[in-house]
Motif scaffolding. Structure first.
Motif, PDB file in Angstrom:
ATOM      1  N   PHE A  60      18.327 121.039  35.730  1.00  0.00           N
ATOM      2  CA  PHE A  60      18.761 121.804  36.886  1.00  0.00           C
ATOM      3  C   PHE A  60      17.566 121.945  37.816  1.00  0.00           C
ATOM      4  CE2 PHE A  60      22.917 122.965  35.567  1.00  0.00           C
ATOM      5  CZ  PHE A  60      22.881 123.128  34.191  1.00  0.00           C
ATOM      6  N   ILE A  61      17.729 121.503  39.057  1.00  0.00           N
ATOM      7  CA  ILE A  61      16.659 121.519  40.041  1.00  0.00           C
ATOM      8  C   ILE A  61      17.178 122.279  41.263  1.00  0.00           C
ATOM      9  CG2 ILE A  61      15.159 120.069  41.470  1.00  0.00           C
ATOM     10  CD1 ILE A  61      15.898 117.785  39.393  1.00  0.00           C
ATOM     11  N   PRO A  62      16.402 123.207  41.800  1.00  0.00           N
ATOM     12  CA  PRO A  62      16.875 123.936  42.987  1.00  0.00           C
ATOM     13  C   PRO A  62      17.248 122.971  44.114  1.00  0.00           C
ATOM     14  CG  PRO A  62      14.864 124.919  42.138  1.00  0.00           C
ATOM     15  CD  PRO A  62      15.065 123.631  41.387  1.00  0.00           C
ATOM     16  N   TRP A  63      18.368 123.244  44.774  1.00  0.00           N
ATOM     17  CA  TRP A  63      18.783 122.458  45.927  1.00  0.00           C
ATOM     18  C   TRP A  63      18.235 123.161  47.162  1.00  0.00           C
ATOM     19  CZ3 TRP A  63      23.350 122.762  49.478  1.00  0.00           C
ATOM     20  CH2 TRP A  63      23.551 121.558  50.164  1.00  0.00           C
ATOM     21  N   ILE A  64      17.566 122.449  48.016  1.00  0.00           N
ATOM     22  CA  ILE A  64      16.854 122.989  49.180  1.00  0.00           C
ATOM     23  C   ILE A  64      15.890 124.086  48.701  1.00  0.00           C
ATOM     24  CG2 ILE A  64      17.039 123.804  51.548  1.00  0.00           C
ATOM     25  CD1 ILE A  64      19.942 122.943  51.573  1.00  0.00           C
ATOM     26  N   PRO A  65      14.920 123.698  47.899  1.00  0.00           N
ATOM     27  CA  PRO A  65      14.045 124.683  47.247  1.00  0.00           C
ATOM     28  C   PRO A  65      13.189 125.522  48.195  1.00  0.00           C
ATOM     29  CG  PRO A  65      13.183 122.473  46.953  1.00  0.00           C
ATOM     30  CD  PRO A  65      14.540 122.331  47.582  1.00  0.00           C
ATOM     31  N   LEU A  66      12.993 125.099  49.428  1.00  0.00           N
ATOM     32  CA  LEU A  66      12.162 125.862  50.357  1.00  0.00           C
ATOM     33  C   LEU A  66      12.971 126.856  51.191  1.00  0.00           C
ATOM     34  CD1 LEU A  66       9.784 122.991  51.498  1.00  0.00           C
ATOM     35  CD2 LEU A  66       9.434 124.693  49.696  1.00  0.00           C
TER      36      LEU A  66
END
Length: 115
Positions: A60-66
């Motif tokens: 699981f990887i953040p989507w639009i992490p910034l």
């Protein structure tokens, strides 16, 4: 929570609580992704005979992490399809969201999934 798996034109698989934003006539204007994460299938190691052949890892990887936002409107024409994720991915996502205030937010999680 309506946890769904959306495949985007970009090729990303995004798991989120997905809702439709509709106009006064009932037409879908856009989709709203709450707490979206990209889910990636991590290539499993070669399984030996007799091991569970349905085991795999997902990340699981953040989507639009910034982004500061947890709720993101997505144009409906950017979505190829929306499907029900396999139960173990859905459960893992829900557990991750329940611990959202913990220190693991914003990190890549990998979990072994057996199906």
């Amino acid at each position: 929570m309506a946890v769904k798996l959306a495949v985007l034109k970009s090729g990303e698989d995004v798991v989120a609580d997905i809702k439709e934003l509709v106009d006064d006539d009932g037409n879908t204007v856009s989709l709203v992704f709450q707490n979206p994460v990209v889910v990636k299938l991590v290539t499993p190691q070669t399984l030996l005979e007799g091991e569970n052949e349905n085991e795999y890892k997902v990340a699981f990887i953040p989507w639009i992490p910034l982004s500061e936002e947890n709720t993101i409107a997505v144009q409906k024409d950017w979505v190829v399809t929306i499907v029900e994720p396999v139960e173990l991915v859905k459960t893992s996502y829900e557990e991750r969201m329940n611990g959202r205030a913990s220190s693991n937010v914003g990190t890549t999680d990998q979990q072994l999934i057996s199906g």
